[in-house]
Write an enzyme that holds these catalytic residues in place. Structure first.
Site, PDB file in Angstrom:
ATOM      1  N   SER A 171       3.565  -5.446   1.702  1.00  0.00           N
ATOM      2  CA  SER A 171       4.442  -4.339   1.349  1.00  0.00           C
ATOM      3  C   SER A 171       4.819  -3.534   2.590  1.00  0.00           C
ATOM      4  CB  SER A 171       3.746  -3.440   0.334  1.00  0.00           C
ATOM      5  OG  SER A 171       4.561  -2.330   0.046  1.00  0.00           O
ATOM      6  N   GLY A 175       4.647  -4.802  -2.914  1.00  0.00           N
ATOM      7  CA  GLY A 175       3.370  -5.455  -3.175  1.00  0.00           C
ATOM      8  C   GLY A 175       3.164  -5.791  -4.646  1.00  0.00           C
ATOM      9  N   THR A 176       3.500  -4.863  -5.514  1.00  0.00           N
ATOM     10  CA  THR A 176       3.268  -5.066  -6.946  1.00  0.00           C
ATOM     11  C   THR A 176       4.067  -6.256  -7.462  1.00  0.00           C
ATOM     12  OG1 THR A 176       2.851  -2.708  -7.209  1.00  0.00           O
ATOM     13  CG2 THR A 176       3.392  -3.944  -9.207  1.00  0.00           C
ATOM     14  N   GLN A 205      -2.986  -4.299   2.382  1.00  0.00           N
ATOM     15  CA  GLN A 205      -3.686  -3.412   3.328  1.00  0.00           C
ATOM     16  C   GLN A 205      -4.025  -4.090   4.651  1.00  0.00           C
ATOM     17  OE1 GLN A 205      -4.020  -0.255   3.226  1.00  0.00           O
ATOM     18  NE2 GLN A 205      -3.456   0.122   1.096  1.00  0.00           N
ATOM     19  N   CYS A 223     -17.599   7.643 -11.617  1.00  0.00           N
ATOM     20  CA  CYS A 223     -17.872   7.598 -13.049  1.00  0.00           C
ATOM     21  C   CYS A 223     -16.737   6.913 -13.787  1.00  0.00           C
ATOM     22  CB  CYS A 223     -18.106   8.987 -13.591  1.00  0.00           C
ATOM     23  SG  CYS A 223     -16.696  10.066 -13.394  1.00  0.00           S
ATOM     24  N   HIS A 250       5.997  -0.433   3.049  1.00  0.00           N
ATOM     25  CA  HIS A 250       5.695   0.989   3.250  1.00  0.00           C
ATOM     26  C   HIS A 250       4.243   1.245   3.644  1.00  0.00           C
ATOM     27  CE1 HIS A 250       3.613   2.296  -0.584  1.00  0.00           C
ATOM     28  NE2 HIS A 250       4.167   1.204  -1.059  1.00  0.00           N
ATOM     29  N   THR A 276      20.771  -9.003  -5.831  1.00  0.00           N
ATOM     30  CA  THR A 276      21.320  -8.736  -4.499  1.00  0.00           C
ATOM     31  C   THR A 276      20.235  -8.155  -3.604  1.00  0.00           C
ATOM     32  OG1 THR A 276      23.485  -8.380  -5.453  1.00  0.00           O
ATOM     33  CG2 THR A 276      23.124  -7.495  -3.237  1.00  0.00           C
ATOM     34  N   ASN A 316      -8.177  -1.465  -0.462  1.00  0.00           N
ATOM     35  CA  ASN A 316      -7.462  -0.235  -0.117  1.00  0.00           C
ATOM     36  C   ASN A 316      -8.356   1.005  -0.130  1.00  0.00           C
ATOM     37  OD1 ASN A 316      -7.071  -1.411  -2.832  1.00  0.00           O
ATOM     38  ND2 ASN A 316      -6.328   0.621  -3.368  1.00  0.00           N
TER      39      ASN A 316
HETATM   40  C1  LIG Z   1      -0.139  -0.261  -2.104  1.00  0.00           C
HETATM   41  C2  LIG Z   1      -0.797  -1.500  -2.588  1.00  0.00           C
HETATM   42  C3  LIG Z   1      -0.142  -2.362  -3.493  1.00  0.00           C
HETATM   43  C4  LIG Z   1       1.193  -2.033  -4.110  1.00  0.00           C
HETATM   44  O1  LIG Z   1       2.251  -2.175  -3.222  1.00  0.00           O
HETATM   45  P1  LIG Z   1       3.670  -1.511  -3.595  1.00  0.00           P
HETATM   46  O2  LIG Z   1       4.601  -1.990  -2.539  1.00  0.00           O
HETATM   47  O3  LIG Z   1       3.467  -0.034  -3.549  1.00  0.00           O
HETATM   48  O4  LIG Z   1       4.042  -2.006  -4.959  1.00  0.00           O
HETATM   49  C5  LIG Z   1      -0.780  -3.529  -3.858  1.00  0.00           C
HETATM   50  N1  LIG Z   1      -1.983  -3.849  -3.360  1.00  0.00           N
HETATM   51  C6  LIG Z   1      -2.644  -3.053  -2.490  1.00  0.00           C
HETATM   52  C7  LIG Z   1      -3.967  -3.488  -1.952  1.00  0.00           C
HETATM   53  C8  LIG Z   1      -2.074  -1.844  -2.078  1.00  0.00           C
HETATM   54  O5  LIG Z   1      -2.738  -1.066  -1.228  1.00  0.00           O
END
Ligand SMILES: *Cc1c(COP(=O)(O)O)cnc(C)c1O
Length: 405
Positions: A200, A72-73, A180, A326, A202, A238, A152
């Site tokens: 993503s 995702g990142t 998400q 906070c 995972h 790769t 998230n």
């Molecule tokens: C977990 C998450 C990411 C990051 O994804 P990764 O595969 O862990 O880099 C980005 N955006 C949201 C909303 C997430 O919940």
């Protein structure tokens, strides 16, 4: 002690079928998909299959709209940086105040280093996007809008299809961080104006370190990672063949289970929320009551911060996550809860298909006494933060509850 895992928005267990699908790529089929020989071509065929499995899950029109990434990142970074490159005369970004750090940290960096102007659209106390502020921020200098599909922390869902239509009116590209949402909500990207989407593996029972970026065919794209010609020149390096095959299988399973699992998971989540609200006085449920992911419960407990609860639950084998509202001096400040002007911290319970009623009932059994204990020890007076400072006062506009007698 059996661990009750309720932190599925952080990561999920790899499904055994996903693991099975990955194994050949880690053993016999170790070829490089770019190799000219038939041995490498075996791995190449596995990648094509994964692309089609993912295409089906998100409803993309063409399988070549999917580029595999490390997660995702990377996908978020690739989308935003590409937009700034393909539209060099546009120097503004529109995003929300509650995005994942993968988007917000990059935006802050661009603001500092590239004189990019960033509009961070605020949310209300239920986490809903301020549409008037969004419309006002859109202008012909905006290169890209990046707004998440679902949050998230609270599970609040943004109306991304409508937001994309509005972005088109000023010629901006529209990207959504759907990490998400993918696998939890039905999607048909070909019927929307969404140009780019991050996902993503995972977060839906696939392996870590694998993800994808959807880029609509008509949209120009510049690769973030420079190097070889993999992924049609869109992502050099790769390919992570075991990870990608795992992602493909995870996508196939998510689609297969979605109709049956969504109502079951929502029922578990609602049982937890209703049970807590009945058993623990002055408890409230965060997020949009209607437009919300079926698996996510973000629960605030008056007068106590989330991290204390998290640690006591952890000792009892219940795993969740917490955030506090906070902005300084507390353990886990949450920019999301702060943007919602929440006066108290929250505990997030996030479900997935391996949870059952026993998990919920275990939380309902142990959490009320934990909250009581922490409240007894808490030095803060009720309403010590000054409700008049808060746009959102739980009990007036939130869904706080008293003791049900
Ligand atoms: C977990 C998450 C990411 C990051 O994804 P990764 O595969 O862990 O880099 C980005 N955006 C949201 C909303 C997430 O919940």
């Amino acid at each position: 002690m059996k661990v009750v895992y309720l932190d599925n928005n952080a990561t999920t267990r790899v499904d055994p079928e996903v693991f099975e699908a990955m194994l050949p790529l880690l053993t016999d089929q170790f070829g490089n998909p770019s190799s000219a020989h038939g041995f490498g071509a075996l791995a190449g065929a596995a990648l094509r299959n994964a692309r089609r499995q993912l295409q089906a899950l998100i409803g993309a029109e063409f399988d070549d709209e999917i580029t595999f990434t490390s997660g995702g990142t990377e996908s978020d970074n690739a989308a935003i940086l590409s937009a700034l490159q393909v539209m060099p005369d546009r120097t503004e970004i529109v995003t929300s105040a509650v995005e994942h750090p993968a988007v917000l940290t990059l935006c802050a960096h661009l603001e500092e280093t590239r004189r990019v102007k960033v509009h961070r659209i605020p949310v209300d106390c239920q986490g809903r996007l301020n549409i008037d502020a969004y419309r006002a921020a859109l202008n012909p200098n905006v290169a890209i809008v990046s707004i998440m599909w679902a949050n998230n922390e609270t599970g609040t869902i943004f109306p991304v299809a409508k937001l994309a239509d509005l972005a088109k009116e000023v010629g901006a590209l529209f990207h959504t961080d759907a990490v998400q949402a993918v696998g939890k909500l039905p999607m048909d990207l070909k019927s929307t104006a969404i140009d780019m989407l991050s996902l993503s593996s995972h977060k839906f029972h696939g392996p870590k370190g694998a993800g994808a970026l959807f880029v609509k065919r008509a949209v120009r794209f510049h690769s973030l990672i420079k190097g070889g010609h993999q992924e049609s020149d869109r992502r050099a390096g790769t390919e992570n063949t075991p990870g990608i095959v795992g992602l493909g299988m995870a996508a196939e399973l998510a689609l297969k289970f979605m109709d049956d699992e969504t109502p079951r998971i929502k029922w578990l989540r609602d049982r937890l929320e209703n049970g807590l609200v009945q058993r623990v006085p002055n408890t409230f449920v965060n997020g949009d009551p209607l437009e919300r992911l079926p698996n996510t419960a973000s629960i605030g407990f008056e007068r106590i911060e989330g991290h204390g609860i998290l640690h006591l639950l952890d000792r009892k084998g219940i795993v969740c996550s917490s955030g506090s509202a906070c902005t300084s001096g507390c353990a886990e400040p949450s920019h999301v809860l702060s943007a919602m002007k929440m006066p108290y911290g929250a505990v997030r319970f996030s479900f997935a298909r391996d949870n059952d009623q026993e998990d919920v009932d275990r939380v309902l059994e142990v959490l009320p006494s934990i909250v009581e204990k922490l409240r007894d020890a808490s030095t803060s007076e009720p309403d010590s933060r000054g409700a008049e400072d808060l746009h959102c006062v739980p009990g007036l506009s939130g869904r706080r509850t008293g003791h049900h007698s």
